[in-house]
Every structure is written in structure tokens, then in C-alpha cells.
Write a protein that holds these residues in place. Structure first.
Motif, short mmCIF file in Angstrom:
data_model
loop_
_atom_site.label_atom_id
_atom_site.label_comp_id
_atom_site.label_asym_id
_atom_site.label_seq_id
_atom_site.Cartn_x
_atom_site.Cartn_y
_atom_site.Cartn_z
N ILE A 28 -4.45 -16.12 136.88
CA ILE A 28 -3.23 -16.87 137.11
C ILE A 28 -2.35 -16.97 135.86
CG2 ILE A 28 -4.25 -18.20 138.99
CD1 ILE A 28 -4.62 -20.54 137.09
N GLY A 29 -2.67 -16.18 134.84
CA GLY A 29 -1.77 -16.09 133.69
C GLY A 29 -2.16 -16.89 132.48
N HIS A 30 -3.36 -17.49 132.46
CA HIS A 30 -3.84 -18.21 131.27
C HIS A 30 -4.93 -17.36 130.62
CE1 HIS A 30 -1.46 -21.64 132.34
NE2 HIS A 30 -2.13 -21.87 133.46
N GLU A 31 -4.55 -16.63 129.61
CA GLU A 31 -5.49 -15.69 128.99
C GLU A 31 -6.61 -16.44 128.28
OE1 GLU A 31 -5.60 -12.15 125.60
OE2 GLU A 31 -3.73 -13.19 126.09
N VAL A 32 -7.84 -16.10 128.60
CA VAL A 32 -9.00 -16.69 127.94
C VAL A 32 -9.32 -15.84 126.71
CG1 VAL A 32 -11.45 -17.24 128.14
CG2 VAL A 32 -9.92 -17.66 130.06
N ALA A 176 -6.64 -28.02 134.99
CA ALA A 176 -7.31 -28.30 136.26
C ALA A 176 -6.34 -28.19 137.44
CB ALA A 176 -7.93 -29.70 136.21
N ARG A 177 -5.10 -28.62 137.24
CA ARG A 177 -4.12 -28.55 138.33
C ARG A 177 -3.86 -27.09 138.72
NH1 ARG A 177 -0.22 -30.61 135.81
NH2 ARG A 177 -0.45 -32.77 136.45
N ASP A 178 -3.71 -26.22 137.74
CA ASP A 178 -3.48 -24.80 138.03
C ASP A 178 -4.69 -24.17 138.73
OD1 ASP A 178 -0.92 -24.78 137.02
OD2 ASP A 178 -1.25 -23.06 135.72
N LEU A 179 -5.88 -24.53 138.28
CA LEU A 179 -7.09 -23.98 138.90
C LEU A 179 -7.22 -24.43 140.34
CD1 LEU A 179 -9.63 -24.38 135.94
CD2 LEU A 179 -8.76 -22.24 136.88
N ALA A 180 -6.90 -25.70 140.60
CA ALA A 180 -6.97 -26.21 141.97
C ALA A 180 -5.96 -25.50 142.86
CB ALA A 180 -6.72 -27.72 141.98
N ALA A 181 -4.75 -25.24 142.34
CA ALA A 181 -3.75 -24.52 143.13
C ALA A 181 -4.20 -23.10 143.44
CB ALA A 181 -2.42 -24.48 142.35
N ALA A 182 -5.04 -22.53 142.55
CA ALA A 182 -5.54 -21.17 142.76
C ALA A 182 -6.79 -21.16 143.64
CB ALA A 182 -5.85 -20.52 141.42
N GLY A 183 -7.21 -22.33 144.10
CA GLY A 183 -8.34 -22.38 145.03
C GLY A 183 -9.68 -22.67 144.39
N LYS A 424 4.57 -22.81 150.33
CA LYS A 424 4.78 -24.26 150.29
C LYS A 424 3.50 -24.96 149.82
CE LYS A 424 7.41 -25.82 153.50
NZ LYS A 424 7.95 -26.30 154.80
N ASP A 425 2.34 -24.48 150.27
CA ASP A 425 1.07 -25.08 149.85
C ASP A 425 0.85 -24.90 148.34
OD1 ASP A 425 0.58 -25.82 152.43
OD2 ASP A 425 -0.76 -24.13 152.89
N ILE A 426 1.19 -23.70 147.84
CA ILE A 426 1.02 -23.45 146.41
C ILE A 426 1.91 -24.38 145.60
CG2 ILE A 426 1.44 -21.76 144.57
CD1 ILE A 426 0.59 -19.58 146.55
N LEU A 427 3.17 -24.47 145.99
CA LEU A 427 4.10 -25.32 145.24
C LEU A 427 3.67 -26.78 145.31
CD1 LEU A 427 7.49 -23.66 146.28
CD2 LEU A 427 6.36 -23.54 144.06
N ALA A 428 3.18 -27.22 146.45
CA ALA A 428 2.72 -28.60 146.57
C ALA A 428 1.52 -28.85 145.67
CB ALA A 428 2.36 -28.90 148.03
N ALA A 429 0.60 -27.89 145.61
CA ALA A 429 -0.57 -28.05 144.75
C ALA A 429 -0.19 -28.12 143.28
CB ALA A 429 -1.54 -26.89 144.99
N LEU A 430 0.92 -27.50 142.92
CA LEU A 430 1.39 -27.53 141.54
C LEU A 430 2.27 -28.73 141.23
CD1 LEU A 430 2.24 -23.72 141.08
CD2 LEU A 430 0.32 -24.97 140.08
#
Length: 793
Positions: A28-32, A176-183, A424-430
Motif C-alpha cells: 500500500i505504499g509504505h516501504e519497509v 494501523a488505519r492504513d492496514l485496516a483499510a487494506a484488509g 466508497k468502503d476504502i475511503l470510509a476506512a481511511l
């Protein structure tokens, strides 16, 4: 930004392992950038119980312990003063490696008594600074258990590279919010306590600089006890690289790393009068928590009381008002600072901090009240005390931003067709909210997403959460037949030059296009400089390629290289244009010492000239028609009398070569004479457009004739001029001329030199007669005479 798996699960419900987190973050764009597993460092360390402790027979300060490991009893020699029977501690078994010093434990005799491992202190396990004794665990700690599992110190640490636009991910909750939006799991609701407080704050709080600090919130708490932070808080902070200092300092740091929200806690007893956010005064100073004194200007914002500056606003607190173990009353500061002002102040002072990295990106302007309540709650739970009501000065810029969005853009702009409901679900999760208005959506941007400015930003959000790997691979259309060449004439020349330079024994270097002001100064300085460079060493756009090559030569010499041949093809930046250039540097020995030559042979100016002519010929320049002339006086980089230019006519300089000035080589700390070449590729005449095909080569039917001429010429006459004049004396029959001898000495008048030239003549349809040869010789002598040369008798 570092997080631990245990800390992440404080905000994220679900069953997942560290590998799942890493894979999702990268997707999702966060390089580890890395994963640290402290459990690996603590392998071989177990919870163990001391059964007996007897005095060592050969040493007064050592004891011989019998230790229960859960799998048997071992004998261990220990020098810790707190070692005693009944103590439960940490035992390093043979084969374990001590994290603090890398020592591998083994069975060994200590003063004649066998020891089977080591009882460890917190410093030896890199869990703290205490080294006065060995670790003491609770009596009910499970003997024989892995210490990493028991202590939780083995929690994996994930190091994430957060891009500058994602200020919301500068805290564990944002990740955590980004991870939750990614499932990956479900984001837990944030608990914000309600704390009314008693009475007004004991200290006035206000902002007198609304441009840089539009909102300044705070409250006082009296009757706190500033001891040690809880073990769970210290463990998390230390895992991400923060040293535990005290409960109050740790609370402020914990909230910053947990929620991305910096705060500051002052010792109220060290403040005088009101605490004010204001502009600094020119010449005012502040001693920061790092112990350094900083001189301030009136463009900077500070937090000050009636007496002195206590805080460089948004960057670092002051040393004078920090909390200590004697602190009983505190003031909490929660402020919003304008990002641009924080960045400029930090750059001017050269001061970085975790707070600055968050404020200059832009913290959530709508989170001041919640942050005040959360910090207060931690203090009350850990340190106790009685809070006042919250004082609010000013208001943060918390206007809601809305963006018009067409969900079909995910396919047309992002390359992935995503169902509108899924978007819409993705945007809401973010944290976004959407209202449909015909075919368009009105999307409200959450207060923590300062980076969202338009519909393309929303496309990026839904596509990155979906996964860029879902973009279909679509080949570009191609026409039938053989593809046409795409390289330009300039690119072809550069490729040819690279091959020729490499074939001549030079190594290609690729140096920075930006150099320091010090490196640019000998070359007249740079036209363009960066106002905000990532380093002072990379500030000026280079006016020449030589500074980078000289720096590379210096590094090679420092590592023992005795023969350096480097070249680079790049751009010089002069005026408003860039100039393609090839530069060569030769330093050290041209040939190593040997039985034939004795000493090593150094490079000289003639080596530089040979390289320049060979490369110019490879570039398509008329090398045989070039004039050797003096270098440009204004340059000042060349050794007088050992450098020259190659020109096509008196003004068109195609190259310069020779020995660099000793002052320049000293400036760059390069040893010995250094030869250099600069080819100005944009000055080389362009090749003419192709005309009719050339006629097939027909070798001459008659053999060529060679004649030698020796001339007495002024010693100031360049031999190249003489050769060029002779070659042009009869263009029909003279096909080549070359200098083969130069002599000055007995038999040659003072101020003159003997130059011997071999001339090659090519007959056309019949052999030369004596008369023909005499006529050609007369033309050669006449051409030389015009230059002041006379045929030797």
C-alpha cells in the motif's frame, strides 16, 4: 518510523503475523526498510533460579552459584553483589551471544572453578543502563522459560519509510488505519477520556503569534509524582529507539509515537508569569534539551514566560523548564504550529527532532482537545495529581475540505477499474466521508489528511489500497517492420566517446551534479545554488566536471591507488543553459617502475593532449585541422606553460588540456601533478546531413613518396602550426605530414630550434619527375618561410 507488532495490536484487532504486516505495508505504499527481531539477540537466555550461593574459594568478590535452568542444575560463577539464593534472574547458557559486547558464552574456568554460563544484567542484554547487579525477576517467573518470550522484549520492530506527504502515518495509529483499510484487521475505536478538571489553570496560557501558532491549548496538574514509567511503556519506547527518562517525559514521547501528536510538559515551578507563544527577539537565545544554546531571530516562534525562552516552538523544549524527579506541578502544552514556519526555523538553526518532523509535515489540527485529554489521562493514571480545566488560546485551522470526485477516474487515471461501492468502503476506512451528487461524489477530507488536494489524490488512495499490482500489463502498440533508431546524434556521440575512453584505459565515473560552494569556488563558483539543500556538500550546480573527478581521485589515492585514469560525460551548468562535456583526469603513475625505466613514469601534458585529440577524433571533430592555442586566462585552473586549448579557428574552443594548477590540486587534497582534459561537446561542429553515397574507395595505383625536411624555426613557433602549414602547401599531392624530430643545442642558434618533418606525397596518374618533386619542395619551403622557419643547409 519504527513500530512494534505488540504496539500495532493496541490499535488493530485481528490475527496476523509480522510477515503479513510487512507485505501489506509494502503493497500500500509504505516501504519497509528493515525488521529487527530482538528475540534473535536473546536466544539462549532463560529464566533461571539461584538455588545456592557460596563464596568463591579463590576470589573475595565472586560467588559460586547453583542455578536451576528448568532442565537441570548448572554451576555458574558470578560477581554481582545482589546474587543470592532464591533470586530469579536471567541466565545466558553456553553458546549464547551477549548483545552488549558480542561475547559468545562457553563453559570456562573462572579462577579455577568451572562456570556454565553467565547471570546477566540489564545493560548486558541492552535492556537498560543498570549494571550494578544482575536482573531480578518476580519470584513467580516461570523457571526454564525463554526470557524473550517471558519479558516481551522479543517483539519484532518494523522500520517504515514514511513519505513526506503522509504526516498522518507518523504515529502507530495512522499505520494501523492504513492496514485496516487494506484488509489487515479492524481499526479499534480511539478511547478519549472526558476530564473536566477543577478550576482554571494556575498559569495563564496564550498565543501572541497567531500566524505561526494559531492555537495554544493547555492545562495544569498539581500534585504529580514523577517516577519511572510503567514497564510496558518503557519497553515500547525503547524498542523504537527512545531512551526512557521519567514518567512525565515518557508519556509525552509515547503519545507522540502512538498518535503522531507531539506535546510538551513543563515543570510549573520553573515558570514565571504567563506562558506565551510569541515571536523571538533578534539576539535572544535559548538552551534546548540537547544542552546547546541557539541564537534566535524575529522570524522564529518561541514559547516563553515573563523571564526567558523555554521552548523553540514545535522543535525542542528548553533545558531550564524540563521535568525532574522533584517535579510536583506541571503544565501541559498542546499547540498547533504552522508547518512552513517550523520548517524554516529548523533549517535556520540546523536543529532536528521528532517533534519537528511531525509539525513541519502538519499534525491533525482537529486533535488538540483529544490529545490534551489523552495526555492528561496518562499522567493521572501513572503520576496522579489534580487537573485544572483546559485553557484554549486561539483556534486551529480545522476547516473541512471537500473534493469533487468521479469514481470512474480509478480506471481512466489509475488504471484499475474498481467498483464504486468498494471505492466508497476504502475511503470510509481511511476516514473520508462521501455524498453522492449525480454522477459525482463530494468527498470530505479528514482533518489529518493535509496532503489531499484534488481528485487525483483520491485516485491514488483507492488504487494503492487495492494494490498497484492489480494494474494490468498492457503492451504499447508497435508498428510493423524494423524499429527505427531512437538515439539522437548527441547520444550516439556520447556512446562512441564512452567506448573509446574505456578502450584507452580510462574508468568511467558518475559524480553528483551538485557540489559544495568550496569545490565550485576555484571554477568561478556556480550560477545556481539550492536554497534548501539536503547537504551543504550538494548545494551548487557544478560549473565543471573536474571537481567531482578530483574528489574521486582524492578518494582513490586515500585508498592506495597509484595510477588514476577517470573520465565522465555529463553536464556543466553555466548561465541559463547546460553544456554537455567530457572530462578526463589522470593522476599518479602512467607506468609502474621497472628495470627499463627505473622510477615510475608520471603523466604529463602530452598525455593529456594525446587523449584530447583521440577523443575529439572519435567525436567526429576535424582533429587534423585544430589549432593549439593558449588556455583562457580567466580560468586560473591550469598550470602556466603546461596547458593549452584546441580550437577550430581563433574563437571556437573544442577542448582544453594540460596540467592543473598546483593550488587547485592542493585545494582538493590530490597528490602530485594532475593532468586533465575537458571536451566541450556542444562546440563540436554538427555532422552535415547525409548527401549522396560516397564513391567506393579505390586504392592508389602508384606508390607514395616520402621526403624529409629540416627547418630552423623560432623556439616560440608551435610545431603544430608548422605541420599544418606544410600539409596545406599542396593539397593535391601532400597527403600527410608529421613531426619526427625536435632538437635544440650545439649547431642550432640560440632562440631557435630544429624541427624535422616527414612529408608524404601521393602521385596521381603518373610517377613524379625530379621537376615535380622540386616544385612541391619549393611550396613546402615557402609555406614554412611564412612562419619564420628556414630550411637547414
Amino acid at each position: 518510523m519504527k513500530i512494534t507488532l505488540d504496539w500495532l495490536k493496541e490499535h488493530l484487532d485481528g490475527s496476523f503475523a509480522v510477515d503479513d504486516v510487512v507485505a501489506t505495508l509494502n503493497r500500500i505504499g509504505h516501504e519497509v526498510e528493515g525488521i529487527e527481531n530482538p528475540a534473535e539477540k536473546l536466544a539462549g537466555f532463560r529464566v533461571a533460579k539461584v538455588l545456592t550461593a557460596e563464596k568463591h574459594p579463590q576470589a573475595d568478590k565472586l560467588q559460586v552459584l547453583t542455578v536451576d535452568t528448568g532442565e537441570g542444575v548448572l554451576q555458574v560463577v558470578c560477581g554481582a553483589p545482589n546474587a543470592r539464593a532464591g533470586l530469579v534472574g536471567v541466565l545466558g547458557l553456553p553458546g549464547a551471544v551477549v548483545p552488549a559486547n558480542g561475547m559468545a558464552l562457553k563453559v570456562a574456568a573462572v579462577r579455577g572453578v568451572e562456570s556454565n554460563g553467565m547471570m546477566c544484567s540489564t545493560r548486558e542484554l541492552e535492556l537498560g543502563d543498570d549494571h550494578d547487579g544482575i536482573i531480578e525477576l518476580p519470584a513467580d517467573a516461570p523457571v526454564g522459560a525463554s526470557f524473550a518470550d517471558y519479558s516481551g522484549a522479543g517483539d519484532p520492530v518494523i522500520d517504515i519509510s514514511i513519505t513526506p506527504n503522509r504526516q498522518d502515518c507518523m504515529g502507530v495509529r495512522g499505520i494501523a488505519r492504513d492496514l485496516a483499510a487494506a484488509g489487515l484487521g479492524t481499526l479499534k475505536p480511539l478511547t478519549v477520556p472526558t476530564i473536566a478538571g477543577e478550576g482554571q489553570a494556575a498559569i495563564e496560557i496564550r498565543t501572541d503569534d497567531p500566524d505561526a501558532c494559531p492555537a495554544f491549548f493547555g492545562r495544569t496538574i498539581r500534585g504529580v509524582t514523577n517516577g519511572t514509567a510503567p514497564e510496558w511503556m518503557r519497553r515500547r519506547l525503547e524498542a523504537v529507539g527512545q531512551r526512557s527518562i521519567s514518567a512525565l517525559v515518557d508519556i509525552s514521547n509515547y503519545v507522540m509515537f502512538d498518535l503522531g501528536r507531539p506535546s510538551h510538559i513543563y515543570d510549573s515551578a520553573k515558570l514565571t508569569g504567563a506562558l506565551v507563544a510569541r515571536r523571538a527577539k533578534d539576539g535572544e537565545t535559548a538552551v534546548a534539551l540537547n544542552g546547546k544554546e541557539y541564537s534566535l531571530t524575529d522570524t522564529m516562534t518561541v514559547i516563553a514566560d515573563a523571564v526567558e525562552v523555554h521552548d523553540i516552538a514545535g522543535i525542542m523544549g528548553g533545558e531550564h523548564s524540563g521535568c525532574s524527579e522533584t517535579t510536583t506541578d506541571v503544565l501541559i502544552e498542546i499547540a498547533y504550529f504552522t508547518p512552513e514556519r517550523i520548517a524554516l526555523t529548523g533549517q535556520a538553526l540546523g536543529l532536528t527532532s521528532d517533534a519537528r518532523s511531525r509539525f513541519e509535515r502538519g499534525v491533525d489540527p482537529a486533535f488538540l482537545d483529544d490529545a490534551t485529554a489523552i495526555v492528561t489521562d496518562h499522567i493521572l493514571n501513572i503520576c496522579g495529581g489534580i487537573p485544572s480545566a483546559v485553557t484554549r488560546s486561539g483556534a486551529p485551522p480545522a476547516e473541512v475540505k471537500t473534493v469533487d470526485y468521479d469514481p470512474s477516474l480509478s480506471a481512466t487515471l489509475g488504471g484499475i477499474a474498481i467498483a464504486p461501492e468498494r471505492q466508497k468502503d476504502i475511503l470510509a476506512a481511511l476516514g473520508f466521508s462521501t455524498i453522492e451528487n449525480g454522477g459525482l461524489w463530494q468527498v470530505s477530507v479528514p482533518s489529518w489528511r493535509r496532503d489531499i488536494d484534488g481528485a487525483p489524490d483520491l485516485v491514488e488512495e483507492v488504487t494503492r489500497i487495492t494494490g498497484f499490482d492489480a494494474i494490468a500489463s498492457t503492451p504499447l502498440p508497435r508498428t510493423d517492420g524494423v524499429a527505427k533508431p531512437t538515439a539522437t546524434a548527441e547520444q550516439i556521440i556520447e556512446r562512441r566517446l564512452r567506448r573509446n575512453a574505456a578502450a584507452a584505459g580510462f574508468h568511467e565515473a558518475v559524480t553528483w551534479s551538485f557540489i559544495s560552494e568550496r569545490e565550485a569556488a576555484p571554477f568561478g563558483g556556480g550560477t545556481w545554488s539550492l536554497a534548501n539543500p539536503i547537504s551543504e556538500e550538494l548545494k551548487v550546480m557544478r560549473p565543471s566536471l573536474l571537481p567531482g573527478l578530483l574528489a574521486a581521485a582524492q578518494r582513490n589515492q586515500n585508498r592506495g591507488a597509484d595510477s588514476i585514469r577517470l573520465f565522465e560525460i555529463g553536464r556543466r551548468y553555466l548561465g541559463t543553459t547546460e553544456h554537455p562535456t567530457l572530462a578526463v583526469v589522470m593522476a599518479g603513475a602512467k607506468a609502474s617502475r621497472g628495470w627499463q625505466t627505473g622510477k615510475a613514469t608520471p603523466f604529463d601534458a602530452f598525455d593529456a593532449k594525446a587523449a584530447a585529440l583521440a577523443l575529439l577524433e572519435a567525436a567526429g571533430a576535424p582533429a587534423d585541422r585544430l589549432q593549439v592555442m593558449e588556455p583562457v586566462e580567466a580560468d586560473g585552473i591550469w598550470h602556466p606553460g603546461q596547458a593549452a586549448t584546441l580550437r577550430l579557428g581563433p574563437k571556437a574552443i573544442l577542448a582544453e588540456f594540460g596540467a592543473l594548477h598546483p593550488a587547485l590540486t592542493k585545494h582538493f587534497d590530490v597528490d602530485g601533478p594532475v593532468m586533465a582534459v575537458q571536451l566541450f561537446l556542444d562546440a563540436i561542429p554538427a555532422k552535415r546531413a547525409s548527401g549522396p553515397a560516397r564513391a567506393a574507395f579505390t586504392p592508389p595505383t602508384l606508390q607514395s613518396v616520402r621526403r624529409d625536411f629540416a627547418f630552423l624555426a623560432p623556439e616560440t613557433l608551435a610545431s603544430g602550426e608548422l605541420v599544418r602549414a606544410i600539409r596545406g602547401a599542396d593539397k593535391t599531392t601532400i597527403v600527410d605530414a608529421r613531426l619526427f624530430d625536435r632538437f635544440a643545442g650545439p649547431g642550432v642558434p640560440d632562440g631557435q630550434v630544429s624541427l624535422a618533418v616527414e612529408v608524404e606525397l601521393q602521385p596521381l596518374d603518373k610517377s613524379f619527375t625530379d621537376a615535380d618533386l622540386k616544385a612541391i619542395a619549393d611550396k613546402v619551403v615557402a609555406a614554412a618561410t611564412k612562419l619564420g622557419a628556414a630550411l637547414r643547409g
